[in-house]
Structure formats: C-alpha cells, structure tokens
Design a protein around this motif. Structure first.
Motif, PDB file in Angstrom:
ATOM      1  N   GLU A   6      42.388 -54.711  25.085  1.00 49.37           N
ATOM      2  CA  GLU A   6      43.109 -55.910  25.497  1.00 49.37           C
ATOM      3  C   GLU A   6      42.170 -57.112  25.512  1.00 49.37           C
ATOM      4  OE1 GLU A   6      45.119 -55.760  29.357  1.00 49.37           O
ATOM      5  OE2 GLU A   6      44.911 -57.940  29.313  1.00 49.37           O
ATOM      6  N   LEU A   7      40.955 -56.887  26.030  1.00 53.26           N
ATOM      7  CA  LEU A   7      39.969 -57.972  26.062  1.00 53.26           C
ATOM      8  C   LEU A   7      39.583 -58.369  24.638  1.00 53.26           C
ATOM      9  CD1 LEU A   7      37.685 -56.855  29.019  1.00 53.26           C
ATOM     10  CD2 LEU A   7      39.459 -58.595  29.029  1.00 53.26           C
ATOM     11  N   TYR A   8      39.502 -57.390  23.762  1.00 60.17           N
ATOM     12  CA  TYR A   8      39.161 -57.647  22.359  1.00 60.17           C
ATOM     13  C   TYR A   8      40.217 -58.553  21.722  1.00 60.17           C
ATOM     14  CZ  TYR A   8      37.801 -56.608  17.524  1.00 60.17           C
ATOM     15  OH  TYR A   8      37.383 -56.698  16.214  1.00 60.17           O
ATOM     16  N   GLU A   9      41.483 -58.245  21.993  1.00 59.37           N
ATOM     17  CA  GLU A   9      42.569 -59.074  21.471  1.00 59.37           C
ATOM     18  C   GLU A   9      42.475 -60.500  22.016  1.00 59.37           C
ATOM     19  OE1 GLU A   9      44.718 -58.326  19.069  1.00 59.37           O
ATOM     20  OE2 GLU A   9      43.620 -56.434  18.949  1.00 59.37           O
ATOM     21  N   ARG A  10      42.153 -60.592  23.306  1.00 61.34           N
ATOM     22  CA  ARG A  10      42.018 -61.921  23.911  1.00 61.34           C
ATOM     23  C   ARG A  10      40.874 -62.700  23.274  1.00 61.34           C
ATOM     24  NH1 ARG A  10      41.740 -60.986  30.222  1.00 61.34           N
ATOM     25  NH2 ARG A  10      40.917 -63.078  30.187  1.00 61.34           N
ATOM     26  N   LEU A  11      39.792 -62.010  22.997  1.00 66.04           N
ATOM     27  CA  LEU A  11      38.633 -62.658  22.366  1.00 66.04           C
ATOM     28  C   LEU A  11      38.970 -63.156  20.961  1.00 66.04           C
ATOM     29  CD1 LEU A  11      35.754 -60.290  23.491  1.00 66.04           C
ATOM     30  CD2 LEU A  11      35.915 -62.726  23.983  1.00 66.04           C
ATOM     31  N   GLN A  17      41.632 -70.010  18.439  1.00 66.13           N
ATOM     32  CA  GLN A  17      41.960 -71.282  19.082  1.00 66.13           C
ATOM     33  C   GLN A  17      40.774 -72.232  19.098  1.00 66.13           C
ATOM     34  OE1 GLN A  17      43.430 -70.080  22.886  1.00 66.13           O
ATOM     35  NE2 GLN A  17      45.491 -69.657  22.134  1.00 66.13           N
ATOM     36  N   LEU A  18      39.609 -71.698  19.410  1.00 64.86           N
ATOM     37  CA  LEU A  18      38.414 -72.536  19.462  1.00 64.86           C
ATOM     38  C   LEU A  18      38.090 -73.101  18.077  1.00 64.86           C
ATOM     39  CD1 LEU A  18      36.152 -70.448  21.847  1.00 64.86           C
ATOM     40  CD2 LEU A  18      37.024 -72.730  22.304  1.00 64.86           C
ATOM     41  N   SER A  19      38.206 -72.277  17.037  1.00 63.36           N
ATOM     42  CA  SER A  19      37.916 -72.734  15.682  1.00 63.36           C
ATOM     43  C   SER A  19      38.868 -73.855  15.294  1.00 63.36           C
ATOM     44  CB  SER A  19      38.086 -71.592  14.673  1.00 63.36           C
ATOM     45  OG  SER A  19      37.338 -70.493  15.047  1.00 63.36           O
ATOM     46  N   GLU A  20      40.138 -73.696  15.659  1.00 61.34           N
ATOM     47  CA  GLU A  20      41.120 -74.728  15.321  1.00 61.34           C
ATOM     48  C   GLU A  20      40.810 -76.043  16.032  1.00 61.34           C
ATOM     49  OE1 GLU A  20      44.885 -73.008  16.205  1.00 61.34           O
ATOM     50  OE2 GLU A  20      44.876 -71.778  14.386  1.00 61.34           O
ATOM     51  N   LYS A  21      40.471 -75.942  17.319  1.00 61.65           N
ATOM     52  CA  LYS A  21      40.155 -77.159  18.082  1.00 61.65           C
ATOM     53  C   LYS A  21      38.942 -77.861  17.512  1.00 61.65           C
ATOM     54  CE  LYS A  21      41.947 -75.798  22.567  1.00 61.65           C
ATOM     55  NZ  LYS A  21      41.529 -75.206  23.825  1.00 61.65           N
ATOM     56  N   LEU A  22      37.964 -77.065  17.145  1.00 65.44           N
ATOM     57  CA  LEU A  22      36.735 -77.621  16.599  1.00 65.44           C
ATOM     58  C   LEU A  22      37.014 -78.331  15.272  1.00 65.44           C
ATOM     59  CD1 LEU A  22      33.738 -77.782  17.294  1.00 65.44           C
ATOM     60  CD2 LEU A  22      33.386 -75.693  16.007  1.00 65.44           C
ATOM     61  N   GLU A  23      37.831 -77.720  14.453  1.00 69.34           N
ATOM     62  CA  GLU A  23      38.191 -78.326  13.170  1.00 69.34           C
ATOM     63  C   GLU A  23      38.919 -79.645  13.373  1.00 69.34           C
ATOM     64  OE1 GLU A  23      40.310 -75.886  10.283  1.00 69.34           O
ATOM     65  OE2 GLU A  23      38.715 -74.409  10.556  1.00 69.34           O
ATOM     66  N   HIS A  73      29.731 -63.633  19.718  1.00 72.78           N
ATOM     67  CA  HIS A  73      28.717 -62.699  20.198  1.00 72.78           C
ATOM     68  C   HIS A  73      29.384 -61.496  20.872  1.00 72.78           C
ATOM     69  CE1 HIS A  73      24.913 -61.271  21.683  1.00 72.78           C
ATOM     70  NE2 HIS A  73      25.325 -61.346  22.928  1.00 72.78           N
ATOM     71  N   ALA A  74      30.394 -61.785  21.699  1.00 73.50           N
ATOM     72  CA  ALA A  74      31.101 -60.712  22.397  1.00 73.50           C
ATOM     73  C   ALA A  74      31.823 -59.797  21.406  1.00 73.50           C
ATOM     74  CB  ALA A  74      32.098 -61.299  23.401  1.00 73.50           C
ATOM     75  N   LEU A  75      32.400 -60.402  20.365  1.00 65.90           N
ATOM     76  CA  LEU A  75      33.090 -59.594  19.348  1.00 65.90           C
ATOM     77  C   LEU A  75      32.095 -58.692  18.612  1.00 65.90           C
ATOM     78  CD1 LEU A  75      35.588 -62.257  17.923  1.00 65.90           C
ATOM     79  CD2 LEU A  75      36.208 -60.162  19.110  1.00 65.90           C
ATOM     80  N   ILE A 101      36.329 -63.742  32.289  1.00 64.52           N
ATOM     81  CA  ILE A 101      35.614 -64.324  31.138  1.00 64.52           C
ATOM     82  C   ILE A 101      35.284 -63.190  30.171  1.00 64.52           C
ATOM     83  CG2 ILE A 101      33.686 -65.823  30.457  1.00 64.52           C
ATOM     84  CD1 ILE A 101      33.254 -66.303  33.507  1.00 64.52           C
ATOM     85  N   PRO A 102      36.206 -62.883  29.257  1.00 68.17           N
ATOM     86  CA  PRO A 102      35.971 -61.732  28.358  1.00 68.17           C
ATOM     87  C   PRO A 102      34.709 -61.881  27.508  1.00 68.17           C
ATOM     88  CG  PRO A 102      38.245 -62.508  28.194  1.00 68.17           C
ATOM     89  CD  PRO A 102      37.508 -63.515  29.016  1.00 68.17           C
ATOM     90  N   GLN A 103      34.262 -63.127  27.279  1.00 72.70           N
ATOM     91  CA  GLN A 103      33.076 -63.316  26.436  1.00 72.70           C
ATOM     92  C   GLN A 103      31.768 -63.289  27.214  1.00 72.70           C
ATOM     93  OE1 GLN A 103      35.380 -65.568  27.189  1.00 72.70           O
ATOM     94  NE2 GLN A 103      34.736 -67.664  26.813  1.00 72.70           N
TER      95      GLN A 103
END
Ligand SMILES: [Zn+2]
Length: 122
Positions: A6-11, A17-23, A73-75, A101-103
């Motif tokens: 479940e945490l993996y899916e969240r990560l 989402q982070l990549s999209e925001k950054l772009e 890193h967490a992935l 904080i899953p990461q």
C-alpha cells in the motif's frame, strides 16, 4: 507488519504528482539562468517583489526536487528489499512514521540528529 504494498502504491502516486508539479512549475517560470543579480538603477520595490516571487518559486522547485528524490530513493529501497529500514542506523523505521511519510529514509532519532547537524552547519 507494515502493509508495504500500500505504501509502495502511495509512493508511486506521489512520484507522478511531484513530477507533474515540477514540470508545470518549470514550464511556467523563466529559466534560472535569467535570474538578475540586481540593477544599479531605481525601482527597488518592484525588483524586491520580483525577487521574492522568484525566490518563492525557487524554494518550491527545490522542495519538489528534494521530495521527488526522497520518493525515488524510497522506491529504490523497496525494490532492493530494504524499504522501512533506516539509512543511517539500519534499524526499522517506526511504522507510524512510515504511514505518515512513506518516503521517510531515517528513523526518528537519526532524523532528529541530522536536523540538528544541518541547523548547526548554517
Ligand atoms: Zn536510524
């Protein structure tokens, strides 16, 4: 035991989402190289406004890059089979902390120690 899939899916979702925001942020803003080093002429206030806006954008960009790095890193740790273990001392990270904080890559005590070190260095 942590429900790590479940945490993996969240990560993975977080990473997208982070990549999209950054772009979006990078597409909207001017290149960093255009950052002006101040001008000898007037209009101080306008420049200050512009500078603080740019500063906020840079801070946000830095935060997004840092967060993305943490998630990646967490992935990687998940794939290596070391997910949930502290990077510093190798002990299991508190489950409540991972759920919040899953990461997280450090246990609470290492994180606290590192935060203190960072503040001292500034
Ligand atoms: Zn630790």
């Amino acid at each position: 035991m942590i429900e790590s899939t479940e945490l993996y899916e969240r990560l993975k979702k977080e990473k997208t989402q982070l990549s999209e925001k950054l772009e979006q942020l990078r597409a909207r803003g001017r290149p960093l190289a255009e950052r002006r080093e101040g001008s000898p002429y007037g209009k101080r206030e306008e420049e200050a406004d512009e500078a603080s806006g740019l500063e906020k954008r840079l801070a946000l960009e830095k935060w997004l890059v840092d967060s993305l790095n943490e998630v990646e890193h967490a992935l990687q740790k998940y794939e290596a089979g070391t997910y949930g273990l502290c990077d510093s001392c190798g002990q299991a990270i508190e489950q409540a902390r991972l759920e919040a904080i899953p990461q997280a890559s450090l246990c609470l005590s290492c994180k606290a120690r590192r935060a203190k070190d960072t503040r001292g260095a500034r």
